[in-house]
Scaffold this motif. Structure first.
Motif, short mmCIF file in Angstrom:
data_model
loop_
_atom_site.label_atom_id
_atom_site.label_comp_id
_atom_site.label_asym_id
_atom_site.label_seq_id
_atom_site.Cartn_x
_atom_site.Cartn_y
_atom_site.Cartn_z
N TRP A 1 0.87 -1.18 0.00
CA TRP A 1 0.00 0.00 0.00
C TRP A 1 0.90 1.22 0.00
O TRP A 1 1.76 1.35 0.87
CB TRP A 1 -0.90 -0.01 1.24
N THR A 2 0.73 2.17 -0.95
CA THR A 2 -0.16 2.19 -2.07
C THR A 2 0.52 2.93 -3.21
O THR A 2 1.36 3.80 -2.98
CB THR A 2 -1.51 2.84 -1.74
N SER B 1 4.32 9.17 4.99
CA SER B 1 4.00 8.93 6.40
C SER B 1 2.51 8.93 6.68
O SER B 1 2.06 8.36 7.66
CB SER B 1 4.68 9.99 7.28
N SER B 2 1.72 9.56 5.82
CA SER B 2 0.28 9.63 6.07
C SER B 2 -0.50 8.69 5.17
O SER B 2 -1.65 8.37 5.47
CB SER B 2 -0.24 11.06 5.89
N GLY B 3 0.11 8.20 4.08
CA GLY B 3 -0.56 7.30 3.15
C GLY B 3 -0.67 5.87 3.62
O GLY B 3 -1.73 5.40 3.94
N PRO B 4 0.45 5.15 3.77
CA PRO B 4 1.76 5.50 3.24
C PRO B 4 1.82 5.28 1.73
O PRO B 4 1.10 4.45 1.19
CB PRO B 4 2.70 4.54 3.97
N SER B 5 2.66 6.05 1.04
CA SER B 5 2.71 6.05 -0.41
C SER B 5 4.01 5.45 -0.90
O SER B 5 5.09 5.75 -0.38
CB SER B 5 2.56 7.48 -0.93
N LEU B 6 3.92 4.64 -1.94
CA LEU B 6 5.08 3.97 -2.50
C LEU B 6 5.86 4.84 -3.48
O LEU B 6 7.05 4.59 -3.72
CB LEU B 6 4.65 2.69 -3.23
N THR C 1 8.78 6.45 -9.76
CA THR C 1 9.83 6.91 -8.87
C THR C 1 9.43 6.62 -7.43
O THR C 1 8.40 7.10 -6.96
CB THR C 1 10.07 8.42 -9.03
N PRO C 2 10.23 5.82 -6.69
CA PRO C 2 9.79 5.39 -5.36
C PRO C 2 10.06 6.42 -4.28
O PRO C 2 10.96 7.26 -4.40
CB PRO C 2 10.63 4.14 -5.12
N GLY D 1 11.99 0.02 -0.88
CA GLY D 1 12.17 -1.31 -0.32
C GLY D 1 11.39 -2.36 -1.08
O GLY D 1 11.92 -3.43 -1.41
N LEU D 2 10.12 -2.08 -1.36
CA LEU D 2 9.29 -3.03 -2.11
C LEU D 2 9.80 -3.15 -3.54
O LEU D 2 9.91 -4.25 -4.07
CB LEU D 2 7.83 -2.58 -2.09
N ARG D 3 10.10 -2.01 -4.18
CA ARG D 3 10.56 -2.06 -5.57
C ARG D 3 11.81 -2.92 -5.71
O ARG D 3 11.86 -3.83 -6.56
CB ARG D 3 10.85 -0.65 -6.08
N ASP D 4 12.81 -2.65 -4.90
CA ASP D 4 14.06 -3.39 -5.03
C ASP D 4 13.89 -4.87 -4.70
O ASP D 4 14.52 -5.74 -5.31
CB ASP D 4 15.14 -2.76 -4.14
N HIS D 5 12.99 -5.16 -3.75
CA HIS D 5 12.78 -6.55 -3.38
C HIS D 5 12.06 -7.31 -4.51
O HIS D 5 12.45 -8.44 -4.84
CB HIS D 5 11.96 -6.64 -2.10
#
Length: 490
Positions: free
Chosen positions: A453-454, A461-466, A473-474, A480-484
């Protein structure tokens, strides 16, 4: 997940994808515009029921009230309607204005929808009268769509085998990807359908992270075209926008997960997200008035697409309203008049039945209590699925109660041993990814699924947004999610 303040969302509202079904004005053989035109459409159809809509355009003097009549030829019955007063006598259906939409100026249009039953045949009505005047002179009715447009087959057809999700060849599949928020809130707030672009380039950016699944939150009032939603963001316009997004997701080989996020029903009890009766925030449970109709329509729309997955309800929290855990789980499964909830609840069994009643055999996800963070009694209360395609859904953030390996080992592992387990939302509000890294490792070690998410450009910090941009662009959290994903899906 609850959403950032509206002011923040509006700051990032972007392009809106709309695919309408409006027809050109009907002209008679003599070249004159008819006194009125009616566009009748079937927006979804299943074994014994269907969803229909009418759009009425007045081409003469302004009307202060209106009443449309038409006849069914094959014994169809209107069972429920909205945005108008619907009634039926024999084969004749009458739909008349509500107090708030009776004024119909010259050139103005009004739309209304309904659910109906049918058996044997579901022919489109051929004649319509508005206040006694024949509409659509010399015009042919719009055709009845019975199936959604076929996809391109790039996304795998999925079903449940034991405690795994597998494709048509029996190969195990994990859902690893992101959530694409927007369809649940933009329409009900009156600003569009999607939050940001959903064109091919925007969806390709998700695929470039090596994601193979996209969860798409939806709003039941927008899908059903209820009267409080602007027509341009409601009913057929909304449905076609969703179908268009699903097609793009599948074109890039990714699994679309269609999810009921916001629903109808007034709740002002413990942890209420809002006091609004409309689908403008997260409610503790889906409602019996509209949620089964929503799922009947969604299922009928996508039942010929075995790649599409259905997530019944975002984050149930009847445990915040009821006084005992047993009451909460009973409410979760069976619905009805649940303690502490003022509206009639649709339980998970009601929604499974609504989906399966259309003939759809798609994979179904069902999240547990405590905003889908508690699966401790999921196996005890899981609904019956005649298709055997039921999946347990789980959400976890760093601020949840069940947010550590000890809890995952004691409550998630037993569920994952019996049915597929998908973490439909994982995230943290730290603008970092240390917690999500731990979640992914635990799920990776057990060959389970998770969706971040998301995919929205909000504050991390309020989304949280990826992401910080829809080019992929992360954020410091999203990297962290993109690289994993890129590491495990090279």
């Amino acid at each position: 997940m609850r959403h950032p303040p509206r002011s923040l969302l509006l700051a990032v509202a972007g392009a809106v994808a709309l695919v309408g079904t409006a027809l050109a004005p009907v002209v008679s053989a003599s070249g004159a515009t008819p006194a009125c035109t009616v566009e009748y459409s079937v927006t979804g159809q299943w074994d014994t029921g269907f969803q229909g809509a009418v759009k009425i355009t007045n081409n003469t003097a302004a009307l202060s009230g209106w009443s449309l009549t038409f006849d069914f030829a094959n014994g169809q019955k209107v069972t429920q309607g909205w945005s108008a007063k619907w009634s039926q006598s024999g084969t004749t259906v009458t739909t008349a204005n509500e107090s708030w939409n009776g004024s119909l100026g010259t050139g103005a249009s009004v739309s209304a929808g309904f659910l109906g039953s049918w058996s044997g045949s579901n022919a489109v009505p051929t004649a319509f009268k508005l206040n006694g005047t024949t509409c659509n002179a010399d015009a042919e009715p719009s055709p009845t769509p019975t199936e959604p447009p076929p996809g391109n087959g790039n996304a795998p057809a999925l079903h449940v085998l034991g405690n795994k999700l597998v494709d048509a060849d029996g190969k195990t599949r994990r859902l690893l990807g992101v959530n694409r928020s927007g369809g649940e809130f933009m329409c009900v707030q009156g600003y569009g359908i999607w939050d940001g672009p959903v064109d091919d380039a925007a969806i390709k950016a998700i695929a470039d992270w090596k994601a193979n699944a996209v969860r798409i939150p939806l709003n039941e009032e927008c899908w059903l075209g209820l009267s409080n939603i602007k027509p341009e963001y409601a009913g057929a316009n909304y449905i076609n926008a969703v179908k268009d997004l699903v097609a793009r997701v599948e074109a890039h080989g990714m699994t679309p997960v269609l999810e009921l996020h916001w629903s109808y029903g007034q709740y002002t009890g413990n942890s209420a997200g809002c006091s609004d009766v409309h689908a403008s925030c997260q409610k503790p449970m889906p409602d019996m008035q509209y949620s089964p109709s929503f799922w009947s329509s969604v299922a009928s729309t996508f039942k010929s697409d075995p790649a599409a997955v259905f997530d019944l309800f975002n984050e149930p929290y009847p445990d915040r309203a009821t006084s005992t855990t047993t009451q909460a789980w009973q409410c979760w499964k069976d619905g009805g008049n649940c303690p502490g909830i003022s509206y009639e609840v649709a339980g998970m069994q009601d929604l499974v039945d609504a989906v399966r009643g259309t003939g759809a055999k798609n994979v179904i996800m069902a999240g547990g209590l405590a905003y889908s963070n508690d699966l401790s009694q999921w196996l005890t209360y899981r609904p019956t699925d005649p298709a055997g395609n039921l999946v347990a859904a789980y959400h976890v953030y760093n601020f949840n109660t069940c947010a550590n390996e000890s809890c995952w080992n004691s409550t998630l592992a037993p569920v994952a041993a019996q049915v597929p387990l998908v973490a439909g939302e994982v995230g943290e509000n730290t603008c970092s990814h240390a917690f999500v890294d731990r979640v992914m490792k635990w799920f990776d070690d057990r060959n389970l699924s998770y969706l971040g998410w998301t995919w929205n450009t909000w504050d991390c910090s309020s989304g949280p947004s990826l992401i910080t941009g829809f080019d992929g662009t992360p954020t410091a959290y999203g990297i962290g999610l993109r690289d994993h994903l890129r590491a495990i899906n090279p």
